[in-house]
Design a protein around this motif. Sequence first.
Motif, PDB file in Angstrom:
ATOM      1  N   THR A   1       0.834  -1.187   0.000  1.00 47.09           N
ATOM      2  CA  THR A   1       0.000   0.000   0.000  1.00 47.09           C
ATOM      3  C   THR A   1       0.878   1.249   0.000  1.00 47.09           C
ATOM      4  OG1 THR A   1      -0.095   0.224   2.402  1.00 47.09           O
ATOM      5  CG2 THR A   1      -1.693  -1.271   1.375  1.00 47.09           C
ATOM      6  N   SER A   2       0.247   2.399  -0.181  1.00 47.34           N
ATOM      7  CA  SER A   2       0.997   3.653  -0.152  1.00 47.34           C
ATOM      8  C   SER A   2       1.582   3.905   1.232  1.00 47.34           C
ATOM      9  CB  SER A   2       0.100   4.817  -0.574  1.00 47.34           C
ATOM     10  OG  SER A   2      -1.060   4.868   0.238  1.00 47.34           O
ATOM     11  N   GLY A   3       0.995   3.298   2.240  1.00 46.44           N
ATOM     12  CA  GLY A   3       1.504   3.434   3.595  1.00 46.44           C
ATOM     13  C   GLY A   3       2.567   2.427   3.962  1.00 46.44           C
TER      14      GLY A   3
END
Length: 117
Positions: A52-54
Amino acid sequence: QVQLVESGGGLVQPGGSLRLSCAASGSIFSIGVMGWYRQAPGKQRELVAGITSGGSTNYADSVKGRFTISRDNAKNTVYLQMNSLKPEDTAVYYCSADHKYTHFRSWGQGTQVTVSS
């Protein structure tokens, strides 16, 4: 529109390592999850790893402990570090990027990984 360009594939002996890279361009602000898939001859395309982007990650059971996915958001690039490669890892590897709202998936052109002695 998101464009993805993979690099880093090649021929490696069993037990060796390769690092794949995937550079994204275009509407990069829309990218959510990125991932790596692979497709061996005569088989369906399968998920190898996602991030994910996180920075949360998930892996196929067959690559856990051997492959590591990472992401540099500043460079709009996702990587796949592949260690302890096996002949069954031989496939075309594809990078993917999902639109964070529509979940439309963009694909790269693929890069060949061959594990053979």
